[in-house]
Enzyme design. Structure first.
Site, PDB file in Angstrom:
ATOM      1  N   SER A 195     -19.112  22.939 -44.667  1.00 23.21           N
ATOM      2  CA  SER A 195     -18.146  23.998 -44.995  1.00 23.21           C
ATOM      3  C   SER A 195     -17.461  23.691 -46.315  1.00 23.21           C
ATOM      4  O   SER A 195     -17.055  24.589 -47.049  1.00 23.21           O
ATOM      5  CB  SER A 195     -17.099  24.104 -43.891  1.00 23.21           C
ATOM      6  N   ARG A 196     -17.329  22.402 -46.623  1.00 21.19           N
ATOM      7  CA  ARG A 196     -16.618  21.995 -47.845  1.00 21.19           C
ATOM      8  C   ARG A 196     -17.418  22.276 -49.115  1.00 21.19           C
ATOM      9  O   ARG A 196     -16.861  22.220 -50.207  1.00 21.19           O
ATOM     10  CB  ARG A 196     -16.225  20.523 -47.768  1.00 21.19           C
ATOM     11  N   GLN A 256     -17.652  10.161 -36.814  1.00 24.50           N
ATOM     12  CA  GLN A 256     -17.019  11.039 -35.817  1.00 24.50           C
ATOM     13  C   GLN A 256     -17.832  11.041 -34.518  1.00 24.50           C
ATOM     14  O   GLN A 256     -17.280  10.911 -33.424  1.00 24.50           O
ATOM     15  CB  GLN A 256     -16.918  12.463 -36.371  1.00 24.50           C
ATOM     16  N   ALA A 262     -25.925  27.117 -41.586  1.00 24.05           N
ATOM     17  CA  ALA A 262     -27.154  26.905 -40.805  1.00 24.05           C
ATOM     18  C   ALA A 262     -27.101  25.631 -39.955  1.00 24.05           C
ATOM     19  O   ALA A 262     -27.745  25.558 -38.909  1.00 24.05           O
ATOM     20  CB  ALA A 262     -28.351  26.868 -41.744  1.00 24.05           C
ATOM     21  N   GLY A 263     -26.320  24.646 -40.395  1.00 29.17           N
ATOM     22  CA  GLY A 263     -26.183  23.409 -39.614  1.00 29.17           C
ATOM     23  C   GLY A 263     -25.521  23.687 -38.274  1.00 29.17           C
ATOM     24  O   GLY A 263     -25.965  23.214 -37.219  1.00 29.17           O
ATOM     25  N   HIS A 264     -24.439  24.475 -38.298  1.00 25.51           N
ATOM     26  CA  HIS A 264     -23.763  24.834 -37.039  1.00 25.51           C
ATOM     27  C   HIS A 264     -24.692  25.647 -36.145  1.00 25.51           C
ATOM     28  O   HIS A 264     -24.741  25.438 -34.930  1.00 25.51           O
ATOM     29  CB  HIS A 264     -22.523  25.692 -37.320  1.00 25.51           C
ATOM     30  N   GLY A 292     -23.039  17.398 -34.958  1.00 23.25           N
ATOM     31  CA  GLY A 292     -23.956  17.094 -36.067  1.00 23.25           C
ATOM     32  C   GLY A 292     -23.820  15.631 -36.463  1.00 23.25           C
ATOM     33  O   GLY A 292     -22.738  15.050 -36.399  1.00 23.25           O
ATOM     34  N   GLY A 332     -15.251  26.423 -37.844  1.00 23.90           N
ATOM     35  CA  GLY A 332     -15.604  27.696 -38.475  1.00 23.90           C
ATOM     36  C   GLY A 332     -16.264  27.536 -39.821  1.00 23.90           C
ATOM     37  O   GLY A 332     -16.770  26.458 -40.161  1.00 23.90           O
ATOM     38  N   ASN A 333     -16.293  28.639 -40.607  1.00 22.25           N
ATOM     39  CA  ASN A 333     -17.055  28.707 -41.862  1.00 22.25           C
ATOM     40  C   ASN A 333     -18.495  28.244 -41.577  1.00 22.25           C
ATOM     41  O   ASN A 333     -19.021  27.339 -42.198  1.00 22.25           O
ATOM     42  CB  ASN A 333     -16.384  27.861 -42.953  1.00 22.25           C
TER      43      ASN A 333
HETATM   44  O1  PAF Z   1     -16.661  18.336 -36.919  1.00 29.51           O
HETATM   45  C1  PAF Z   1     -15.758  19.205 -36.879  1.00 29.51           C
HETATM   46  O2  PAF Z   1     -15.924  20.344 -37.296  1.00 29.51           O
HETATM   47  C2  PAF Z   1     -14.406  18.836 -36.289  1.00 29.51           C
HETATM   48  O3  PAF Z   1     -14.053  17.546 -36.607  1.00 29.51           O
HETATM   49  C3  PAF Z   1     -14.317  19.066 -34.758  1.00 29.51           C
HETATM   50  C4  PAF Z   1     -15.289  18.161 -34.010  1.00 29.51           C
HETATM   51  C5  PAF Z   1     -14.624  20.516 -34.442  1.00 29.51           C
HETATM   52  C6  PAF Z   1     -12.904  18.736 -34.260  1.00 29.51           C
HETATM   53  O4  PAF Z   1     -11.954  19.539 -34.869  1.00 29.51           O
END
Ligand code: PAF
Length: 287
Positions: free
Chosen positions: A187-188, A154, A35-37, A148, A31-32
């Site tokens: 988001s941070r 990750q 534009a990247g999301h 992303g 959430g939060n």
């Molecule tokens: O990248 C994120 O926002 C989180 O690590 C994810 C992949 C949604 C897992 O909670």
């Protein structure tokens, strides 16, 4: 946009789409949305018939240093943004739905590459990420999932989990979306004061400078890392790490490794910012 808060409602809709032979692309988020999301969702739309987004602030990937309660939650604005890009389904589970029990449960065991860099600074983080992503994959059953590249490590661990545990899902990684001054959208960034926000783009400038110097022929990576750490400290950052690694496995590059990534994590006030630049160099043999 359909909103499902229970696993059962989600599964019913997914089964219905599968019975119609619809392909599904999935964008997991906390959430939060920025534009990247939205770029991830827009791209996902070009890849499948139906788009599922999840918003779940996953408690098992937070450590003490980052406050789970303080994580920005902007549900109403998030929903509007997802509606605007015609998301088909938003999965919005509570912690109780995702984790009826948080103790004595099965989890994903992550490989050793999850213990370096982000994993070294945030103990248990990638086990938490991998486990929640595996659960979400099992619930959503997507053909494609989009992440992303800002979270470079990750993405690498998700790709390895999918390969090692035989998930039949194509993982797509998309380039980091940046603010006009170069700061990676995150988001941070919401934790930054006005003054810190102005300083924050110094992180991208510093790692981009390392990229340029390597492209111009420098290969003394340790010196470059240390110089960048010192420069960032002077600008008010508290660097966690700045590392030149090889893209393939995030290990220290050999002299003939050409696919490199500069990874950085720094604190600026209450915000822990991460960023990376992946690039390629050619090693010419003049002998
Ligand atoms: O990248 C994120 O926002 C989180 O690590 C994810 C992949 C949604 C897992 O909670």
């Amino acid at each position: 946009m359909k909103i499902c808060t229970s696993k059962q409602a989600l599964r019913t809709q997914i089964k219905h789409w599968q019975s119609q032979h619809k392909t599904i692309a999935f964008v997991p988020t906390m959430g939060n949305l920025h534009a990247g999301h939205i770029a991830l969702v827009e791209h996902a739309k070009t890849l499948a018939d139906k788009i599922v987004v999840s918003i779940f602030v996953n408690p098992t990937q937070f450590d003490k240093a980052e406050d789970l309660q303080a994580y920005p939650r902007t549900m109403q604005a998030d929903q509007q943004k997802l509606e605007a890009v015609q998301t088909d389904l938003l999965f919005l589970p509570s912690v109780e739905v995702m984790y009826p029990s948080l103790t004595d449960v099965c989890t994903v065991q992550v490989p050793a590459s999850a213990n370096i860099l982000e994993g070294a600074s945030r103990k248990g983080h990638f086990a938490g990420v991998a486990t929640v992503v595996a659960k979400l994959f099992n619930l959503v059953q997507p053909n494609i999932a989009v992440f992303g590249q800002k979270d470079f490590q990750q993405l690498m661990i998700v790709r390895q989990m999918v390969a090692d545990l035989d998930f039949d899902i194509d993982i797509i990684g998309l380039p980091t979306v940046r603010e006009a001054d170069g700061l990676a959208m995150s988001s941070r960034n919401a934790y930054l004061s006005e003054d810190e926000r102005v300083k924050a783009s110094g992180l991208f400038r510093e790692i981009d400078k390392i990229r340029q110097l390597i492209e111009w022929g420098r290969s003394d990576y340790l010196n470059l890392q240390n110089e960048a750490m010192r420069n960032l400290e002077k600008q008010g950052f508290v660097p966690d790490y700045i590392e030149v690694r090889r893209q393939q496995d995030l290990q220290i590059p050999n002299s003939d490794d050409g696919e490199l990534v500069i990874l950085a994590a720094v604190w600026l006030g209450k915000a822990r910012l991460i960023d990376n630049i992946a690039f390629e160099i050619n090693h010419f043999d003049y002998s």
